[in-house]
Motif scaffolding. Structure first.
Motif, PDB file in Angstrom:
ATOM      1  N   THR A  72       6.054  -0.177  -0.346  1.00 51.77           N
ATOM      2  CA  THR A  72       5.657   1.116  -1.374  1.00 51.77           C
ATOM      3  C   THR A  72       6.333   0.885  -2.629  1.00 51.77           C
ATOM      4  O   THR A  72       5.856   1.426  -3.725  1.00 51.77           O
ATOM      5  CB  THR A  72       6.052   2.209  -0.807  1.00 51.77           C
ATOM      6  OG1 THR A  72       7.380   2.348  -0.285  1.00 51.77           O
ATOM      7  CG2 THR A  72       4.902   2.509   0.580  1.00 51.77           C
ATOM      8  N   ASP A 110      -8.530   2.348   3.970  1.00 51.87           N
ATOM      9  CA  ASP A 110      -7.998   3.715   4.004  1.00 51.87           C
ATOM     10  C   ASP A 110      -7.018   4.285   5.471  1.00 51.87           C
ATOM     11  O   ASP A 110      -6.276   4.768   5.448  1.00 51.87           O
ATOM     12  CB  ASP A 110      -9.035   4.732   4.038  1.00 51.87           C
ATOM     13  CG  ASP A 110      -9.406   5.046   2.499  1.00 51.87           C
ATOM     14  OD1 ASP A 110      -8.929   4.523   1.808  1.00 51.87           O
ATOM     15  OD2 ASP A 110     -10.511   5.868   2.451  1.00 51.87           O
ATOM     16  N   HIS A 129       0.931  -1.221   0.149  1.00 45.42           N
ATOM     17  CA  HIS A 129       0.042   0.019   0.032  1.00 45.42           C
ATOM     18  C   HIS A 129       0.900   1.314   0.091  1.00 45.42           C
ATOM     19  O   HIS A 129       1.812   1.276   0.758  1.00 45.42           O
ATOM     20  CB  HIS A 129      -0.890  -0.050   1.387  1.00 45.42           C
ATOM     21  CG  HIS A 129      -1.828   1.298   1.381  1.00 45.42           C
ATOM     22  ND1 HIS A 129      -2.933   1.339   0.372  1.00 45.42           N
ATOM     23  CD2 HIS A 129      -2.072   2.043   2.310  1.00 45.42           C
ATOM     24  CE1 HIS A 129      -3.458   2.532   0.878  1.00 45.42           C
ATOM     25  NE2 HIS A 129      -2.781   3.096   2.039  1.00 45.42           N
ATOM     26  N   ASP A 130       0.659   1.995  -0.941  1.00 45.11           N
ATOM     27  CA  ASP A 130       1.244   3.408  -0.877  1.00 45.11           C
ATOM     28  C   ASP A 130      -0.004   4.641  -1.245  1.00 45.11           C
ATOM     29  O   ASP A 130      -0.402   4.970  -2.041  1.00 45.11           O
ATOM     30  CB  ASP A 130       2.032   3.507  -2.115  1.00 45.11           C
ATOM     31  CG  ASP A 130       2.980   4.788  -2.423  1.00 45.11           C
ATOM     32  OD1 ASP A 130       2.658   5.739  -1.670  1.00 45.11           O
ATOM     33  OD2 ASP A 130       3.935   4.709  -2.961  1.00 45.11           O
ATOM     34  N   ARG A 131      -0.040   5.108   0.162  1.00 40.49           N
ATOM     35  CA  ARG A 131      -1.219   6.051   0.171  1.00 40.49           C
ATOM     36  C   ARG A 131      -0.999   7.397  -0.814  1.00 40.49           C
ATOM     37  O   ARG A 131      -1.960   7.859  -1.377  1.00 40.49           O
ATOM     38  CB  ARG A 131      -1.221   6.415   1.668  1.00 40.49           C
ATOM     39  CG  ARG A 131      -2.660   7.596   1.907  1.00 40.49           C
ATOM     40  CD  ARG A 131      -2.677   7.799   3.238  1.00 40.49           C
ATOM     41  NE  ARG A 131      -3.618   6.540   3.781  1.00 40.49           N
ATOM     42  CZ  ARG A 131      -3.019   5.700   4.576  1.00 40.49           C
ATOM     43  NH1 ARG A 131      -1.963   5.995   4.918  1.00 40.49           N
ATOM     44  NH2 ARG A 131      -3.757   4.747   5.141  1.00 40.49           N
ATOM     45  N   GLN A 132       0.178   7.793  -0.842  1.00 42.52           N
ATOM     46  CA  GLN A 132       0.579   8.845  -1.597  1.00 42.52           C
ATOM     47  C   GLN A 132       0.340   8.381  -3.117  1.00 42.52           C
ATOM     48  O   GLN A 132      -0.205   9.517  -3.853  1.00 42.52           O
ATOM     49  CB  GLN A 132       2.253   9.493  -1.785  1.00 42.52           C
ATOM     50  CG  GLN A 132       2.344   9.875  -0.138  1.00 42.52           C
ATOM     51  CD  GLN A 132       2.314   9.199   1.010  1.00 42.52           C
ATOM     52  OE1 GLN A 132       2.705   8.035   0.793  1.00 42.52           O
ATOM     53  NE2 GLN A 132       1.930   9.609   1.998  1.00 42.52           N
ATOM     54  N   GLY A 153      -5.580   1.333  -3.198  1.00 42.54           N
ATOM     55  CA  GLY A 153      -4.060   0.733  -2.980  1.00 42.54           C
ATOM     56  C   GLY A 153      -3.969  -0.365  -2.222  1.00 42.54           C
ATOM     57  O   GLY A 153      -3.143  -0.598  -1.278  1.00 42.54           O
ATOM     58  N   GLN A 187      -1.785   6.261  -4.346  1.00 44.52           N
ATOM     59  CA  GLN A 187      -3.538   6.007  -4.090  1.00 44.52           C
ATOM     60  C   GLN A 187      -3.938   7.452  -4.367  1.00 44.52           C
ATOM     61  O   GLN A 187      -5.043   7.487  -5.270  1.00 44.52           O
ATOM     62  CB  GLN A 187      -3.916   5.680  -2.792  1.00 44.52           C
ATOM     63  CG  GLN A 187      -5.246   5.472  -2.991  1.00 44.52           C
ATOM     64  CD  GLN A 187      -5.704   5.166  -1.435  1.00 44.52           C
ATOM     65  OE1 GLN A 187      -5.001   4.813  -0.573  1.00 44.52           O
ATOM     66  NE2 GLN A 187      -7.027   5.241  -1.113  1.00 44.52           N
ATOM     67  N   GLN A 188      -3.545   8.551  -3.886  1.00 43.10           N
ATOM     68  CA  GLN A 188      -4.077  10.033  -3.827  1.00 43.10           C
ATOM     69  C   GLN A 188      -3.757  10.431  -5.059  1.00 43.10           C
ATOM     70  O   GLN A 188      -4.601  11.162  -5.997  1.00 43.10           O
ATOM     71  CB  GLN A 188      -3.413  10.938  -2.759  1.00 43.10           C
ATOM     72  CG  GLN A 188      -3.976  10.523  -1.378  1.00 43.10           C
ATOM     73  CD  GLN A 188      -5.300  10.491  -1.113  1.00 43.10           C
ATOM     74  OE1 GLN A 188      -5.845  11.494  -1.710  1.00 43.10           O
ATOM     75  NE2 GLN A 188      -5.970   9.785  -0.450  1.00 43.10           N
ATOM     76  N   ASN A 209       1.220   2.562   5.336  1.00 41.40           N
ATOM     77  CA  ASN A 209       2.168   1.980   4.004  1.00 41.40           C
ATOM     78  C   ASN A 209       2.885   0.947   4.436  1.00 41.40           C
ATOM     79  O   ASN A 209       3.326   0.728   5.346  1.00 41.40           O
ATOM     80  CB  ASN A 209       2.895   3.379   3.563  1.00 41.40           C
ATOM     81  CG  ASN A 209       2.271   4.376   2.960  1.00 41.40           C
ATOM     82  OD1 ASN A 209       1.057   4.161   2.626  1.00 41.40           O
ATOM     83  ND2 ASN A 209       2.905   5.512   2.691  1.00 41.40           N
TER      84      ASN A 209
END
Length: 335
Positions: A291, A284, A206-209, A226, A211-212, A288
């Protein structure tokens, strides 16, 4: 499911492989259109063409109407399953105890360990060497771990359900009923999976950045939230997200002539992510993980290049799972 599924051989010429895949895409899209409506078949075809031509804008534009068509079919035919889980997820989660010492790691190769291609065998060796409680499912021991309708096995024998989709059914059923982590046998695992990853009620690379950045313009369902279905897990058994996905995929496997899409795990998780508020919050809230490997095949794309130890050490510094493939021609030596 489409009969006599195409087998992609690593040894066949590029033009032959491309033709085989194109033929498979066409036949699958026709079957899906017949079963789920013209829109699902047509936009599914456009989606694949966008992926293989590397014109992802086509896939981005196609995935929205494709998703809408699949959603509509789910809700018209399987509304009872959807209603069961839509508002009750947190109740299930709060009742479950976390897995600790008994945390299982699941993987699958239909033909068994002795019949694995070299890259699969190497990956599996790392997985079982670096971790405890690793279980390899094969055609000979599936019944020991899961109880699936016999009709599913009959469709597998007839070629109406591929090993890929059987793998999807198995991972969702195992995670729903027993918890733990699923790792594709084509994943490279250089060292032990950290405990803090196993402690997550929902875990995946998971890479939240990223994903955004992908918000509103993703070409793959997994990019919406993500996650990566080739490495996914949970610290509890009877996780309602996986219970929902299990119930749906088994119903589809038993009742329908084909699946609405090749990427069924992502398709089902994405439905829950968009439609169930508690699933949105659950995914959500995930920290992370891995990544670098959230960029699909990052290590894979570098494997046939000259080895760079500094780059490799940096790559695995905080990442412990990388997706490879046995369908690539692997070089024994690189000049």
């Amino acid at each position: 499911m489409t009969k006599n599924p195409v087998l992609f051989k690593t040894s066949e010429p590029k033009w032959s492989k491309a033709f085989s895949r194109f033929r498979w895409i066409i036949s699958s899209s026709i079957e899906q259109g017949k079963q789920y409506g013209f829109g699902v078949g047509w936009y599914g075809l456009l989606w694949w063409l966008g992926v293989y031509s590397r014109m992802l804008k086509i896939s981005v534009l196609s995935i929205k109407p494709l998703t809408k068509g699949i959603d509509s079919y789910f809700e018209s035919k399987y509304g009872d399953i959807i209603s069961k889980y839509k508002n009750n997820g947190l109740q299930y989660i709060n009742k479950q105890q976390e897995l600790k010492e008994d945390y299982p790691i699941w993987t699958f190769w239909w033909q068994g360990e002795k019949n694995m291609p070299p890259i699969v065998s190497a990956c599996y060796t790392y997985i079982k060497t670096n971790n405890k409680n690793v279980f390899l499912l094969t055609k000979d021991n599936i019944h020991k771990y899961v109880n699936l309708p016999e009709g599913i096995y009959e469709k597998v024998e007839k070629g109406e359900i591929s090993y890929t989709h059987l793998s999807d059914i198995l991972r969702l059923t195992l995670l729903a009923e027993k918890g733990g982590m699923w790792i594709d046998t084509t994943c490279f695992n250089p060292y032990t999976i950290p405990q803090y990853a196993k402690d997550q009620i929902f875990y995946s690379p998971h890479d939240r950045q990223k994903q955004q950045r992908m918000k509103g313009k993703y070409a793959y369902w997994c990019d919406s939230g993500g996650w990566r279905s080739w490495n996914i897990g949970t610290s509890i058994n009877h996780n309602p997200l996986f219970m929902f996905c299990r119930d749906m995929i088994i119903k589809l496997a038993v009742n329908e002539k084909c699946f609405p899409n090749y990427f069924m795990v992502d398709c089902l998780i994405c439905y829950a992510y968009r439609k169930f508020k508690w699933v949105t919050e659950l995914i959500d809230s995930m920290p992370n993980f891995n990544t670098k490997c959230s960029d699909l095949f990052l290590l894979c794309f570098n494997t046939n290049k000259i080895y760079n130890e500094e780059y490799y050490k940096k790559l695995i510094e905080n990442d412990w799972i990388f997706k490879l493939t046995y369908k690539t021609v692997w070089l024994k030596e690189v000049d």
